[in-house]
Write an enzyme that holds these catalytic residues in place. Sequence first.
Site, PDB file in Angstrom:
ATOM      1  N   LEU A  12       0.704  -1.467   0.063  1.00 40.10           N
ATOM      2  CA  LEU A  12       0.173   0.068   0.108  1.00 40.10           C
ATOM      3  C   LEU A  12       0.794   1.239  -0.051  1.00 40.10           C
ATOM      4  CD1 LEU A  12      -3.125  -1.044   2.453  1.00 40.10           C
ATOM      5  CD2 LEU A  12      -2.891  -0.661   0.016  1.00 40.10           C
ATOM      6  N   GLY A  13       1.788   1.257  -0.893  1.00 41.24           N
ATOM      7  CA  GLY A  13       2.667   2.358  -1.023  1.00 41.24           C
ATOM      8  C   GLY A  13       1.816   3.508  -1.806  1.00 41.24           C
ATOM      9  N   ARG A  46       3.472  -3.762   5.091  1.00 41.11           N
ATOM     10  CA  ARG A  46       4.213  -3.958   6.327  1.00 41.11           C
ATOM     11  C   ARG A  46       3.768  -3.458   7.586  1.00 41.11           C
ATOM     12  NH1 ARG A  46      10.172  -3.323   3.179  1.00 41.11           N
ATOM     13  NH2 ARG A  46       8.561  -1.519   2.194  1.00 41.11           N
ATOM     14  N   LYS A 107       8.537  -4.977 -12.777  1.00 46.70           N
ATOM     15  CA  LYS A 107       9.240  -5.300 -13.726  1.00 46.70           C
ATOM     16  C   LYS A 107      10.528  -6.300 -13.360  1.00 46.70           C
ATOM     17  CE  LYS A 107      12.291  -1.528 -13.143  1.00 46.70           C
ATOM     18  NZ  LYS A 107      11.575  -0.869 -12.186  1.00 46.70           N
ATOM     19  N   VAL A 134       6.021  -2.143 -17.526  1.00 47.03           N
ATOM     20  CA  VAL A 134       6.990  -1.303 -18.431  1.00 47.03           C
ATOM     21  C   VAL A 134       6.044  -0.023 -19.129  1.00 47.03           C
ATOM     22  CG1 VAL A 134       7.925  -1.357 -20.812  1.00 47.03           C
ATOM     23  CG2 VAL A 134       7.695  -3.480 -19.454  1.00 47.03           C
ATOM     24  N   GLY A 189      14.317  14.016  -6.843  1.00 49.77           N
ATOM     25  CA  GLY A 189      13.630  12.544  -6.491  1.00 49.77           C
ATOM     26  C   GLY A 189      13.491  11.864  -7.987  1.00 49.77           C
ATOM     27  N   GLU A 192      17.749   7.610  -7.685  1.00 49.76           N
ATOM     28  CA  GLU A 192      17.606   7.088  -6.434  1.00 49.76           C
ATOM     29  C   GLU A 192      19.005   7.338  -6.131  1.00 49.76           C
ATOM     30  OE1 GLU A 192      15.529   4.899  -5.175  1.00 49.76           O
ATOM     31  OE2 GLU A 192      14.283   5.078  -6.844  1.00 49.76           O
ATOM     32  N   LYS A 207      13.050  -4.043 -18.530  1.00 50.09           N
ATOM     33  CA  LYS A 207      11.943  -3.521 -19.428  1.00 50.09           C
ATOM     34  C   LYS A 207      11.923  -4.219 -20.911  1.00 50.09           C
ATOM     35  CE  LYS A 207      11.065   0.366 -16.370  1.00 50.09           C
ATOM     36  NZ  LYS A 207      11.325   1.869 -16.262  1.00 50.09           N
TER      37      LYS A 207
END
Lengths: 439, 439
Positions: A12-13, A46, A107, A134, A189, A192, A207
Amino acid sequence: MVAPLNVGIAGLGTVGADVVRLIETQGRALAERSGRGIRVVAVTARSKAKKRGLDLRGIAWAKSPEALAEDPNIDCFVELMGGAGDPALSAIETALKAGKSVVTANKALIAKHGLRLATAAEKHGGALNFEAAVGAAIPVIKTLREGLAGTSVNRVYGILNGTCNYILTRMEQEGLSFEECLKDAQRLGYAEANPSFDVDGHDTAQKLAILASLAFGTKVAESAVYVEGISSITPEDLKAAAELGYRVKLLGVAVRTAKGIEQRVHPTMVPKSSPIAQVMGVTNAVAIDGEGIPPITLVGPGAGGGATASAVVADIADVARGIRAKPFGRPVERLRDTAKAPMERHEGGYYIRLMARDLAGTAATIATRLAEQKISLESIVQRHPDGVDVNGAAKKPSPVPVILITYATSEDAVHRALAAVQRDKVISGRPQVIRIEKN
Amino acid sequence: MVAPLNVGIAGLGTVGADVVRLIETQGRALAERSGRGIRVVAVTARSKAKKRGLDLRGIAWAKSPEALAEDPNIDCFVELMGGAGDPALSAIETALKAGKSVVTANKALIAKHGLRLATAAEKHGGALNFEAAVGAAIPVIKTLREGLAGTSVNRVYGILNGTCNYILTRMEQEGLSFEECLKDAQRLGYAEANPSFDVDGHDTAQKLAILASLAFGTKVAESAVYVEGISSITPEDLKAAAELGYRVKLLGVAVRTAKGIEQRVHPTMVPKSSPIAQVMGVTNAVAIDGEGIPPITLVGPGAGGGATASAVVADIADVARGIRAKPFGRPVERLRDTAKAPMERHEGGYYIRLMARDLAGTAATIATRLAEQKISLESIVQRHPDGVDVNGAAKKPSPVPVILITYATSEDAVHRALAAVQRDKVISGRPQVIRIEKN
């Protein structure tokens, strides 16, 4: 009235929460389009306590992804946890073995374990849908799997990583270095903290392996993809490309050749007038060349919660409508092995940038060495050396850039020619070589 | 093993012949993708004797489209005869009423009789697929019907007519008049002897009505589309547009507004940087704005035998796989009525080109009249009058073009302001007005 499709969501992000919201707000339209209701009946993540701005009353909380996958109330298991292994892998496998359908945006998992999962889906009769894996909301999986079902695909290629395209766009538009743009991308953002997965081409390779499988019936295998990232590209390359009518993009390219299916990811010069060259910033694009038809190009957001959730919900709606396509377009047993294409046998045009120690002698040497390898030149640009200082006095000659665009030749021939030029000691440093992809 | 899908094809022109060939050459891949074989078992066309380069041995020849539609050996009736009425209409209806599925590339028929046919399809359980009717091989129907099933669409717009885009492209690139480019398009086979259906926007309107129905759940109705063609566009407009950062395209636009769904076809200024502005020549493109996601743009061939056949065969493959989507995405009974949007209430930016009799006085008058209607200007370009002759003597002042780009306003306000300017007698001729669509 058909019973509604009962959906369980693991993860549930941002995307998971958006999927719950979309199913809620689009409920009526979804039911009309699917011919049956779609409802979220159970979820897991989580942390149960985390604030998500979701009303989860009436929705069961499963104690684990595995428990959710086993839940007999669930018809469709939606995996939005990510990660190329467990718990996503085993939970999906559990759901498929129970005859449930699965929707995932993962992916990495599909690139690594797609065959195993597709085998389970085919055996037990469930769907395995991964449109969001993708190009997010760009319907590229559906287009290859269904929309071009009657067309023999000759090439599929695209900009599949928004981070790299953002960096290359800013480098070109502002003349900045790779490192400067990467830092900005991280600050915004788009990249990473450890950017290697994106900028070294691995995300694009995963991909591409999925697209190649759908387009050519090859077994999905990241290991079959030749990969090269964008960190060696300089603003000078982008400037030279622009002057010669090209733009540099990190492309994933899968193409049918006389020697088999070639899958490769590398910085690529594309003609500025091609649709793919117009794609700037974090936007993604996929171009498909089908036999006997002009190219089709699909452009749109390649990431983002809303775009990814849109594709996930469309996949769920396909499950609700009873669509059970083969995950990779054909039965797994019909998919063919594919080996990594030996790039020394790759054929195409090349951009070569050399730093000549002394212009007159070097040009003659380079021309000779290329001719020995039967390489023809489309263009050659010798930059004017800045030969006088501010006082008008002659300066000591410094290395001068020479830029070559070759006609189609083999990579092997290019390497042999450049090795000879280096042995001749007429250039300083290593030559920069970028492959050209024509549209 | 599931029995193969038996296909009957009515119409063996370029597309029909290509479909027969594709089903033959792609037979194995189609069977793998669909889970069952697909074979052409019967055909019909006006002339049986005509040479088509097809091997029709083993394929039955039906004596009429109607007879083919009634043939109990046929599972899927493929209509490639064209024409907005009989025999296509009644044959399709016969096939649907017999519970068969239907595939057609006939946009005029779907635009005019789509509701009636969809009703029959839903009632009797067959599919009614028409991917090829809009944008040929560009999977725009599938994307709206399935790929964005979970997304609320706010706007769908596109370049849906290759003839118009070819003409506008050449007018812009070569500074030619509409008439000159139309003649060339006719010579090259891009335009019909009677070009009105294309250049006056009716072809685009039929396609737009279909897209609007799929995107917004409106009843497909060409009569709900406001239509304006490209014959009034001049090279001067294209040049002025380019200088201001725009390009002129004939767009079909369907958009959700506070007042309802607006469907309109007209020459449109689009920002040069937008994906749709990059689409040149006979290529088509469709852009879709979904709620909460960045735009998706699909670009490709909008016509041609190969591209159309590709879409037809994909539609047949969907039938073979058992997909029975609602023809317009939702059940016909849920589709909403739609009325022609009153364009005087349209809101947007406008390009206005006037011929000023006398620059100084005219600019002040125009500014006053626009201000009275609360219209703000984004830019104003006054061309330098060619005020001296070759001998350096002052020439009699001749009308001078003045180009205005307004911020968003209502069409009504623009008309009122321009009527006032005309009453002021400070301009000669009629003002040229082109709507602006922002991406």
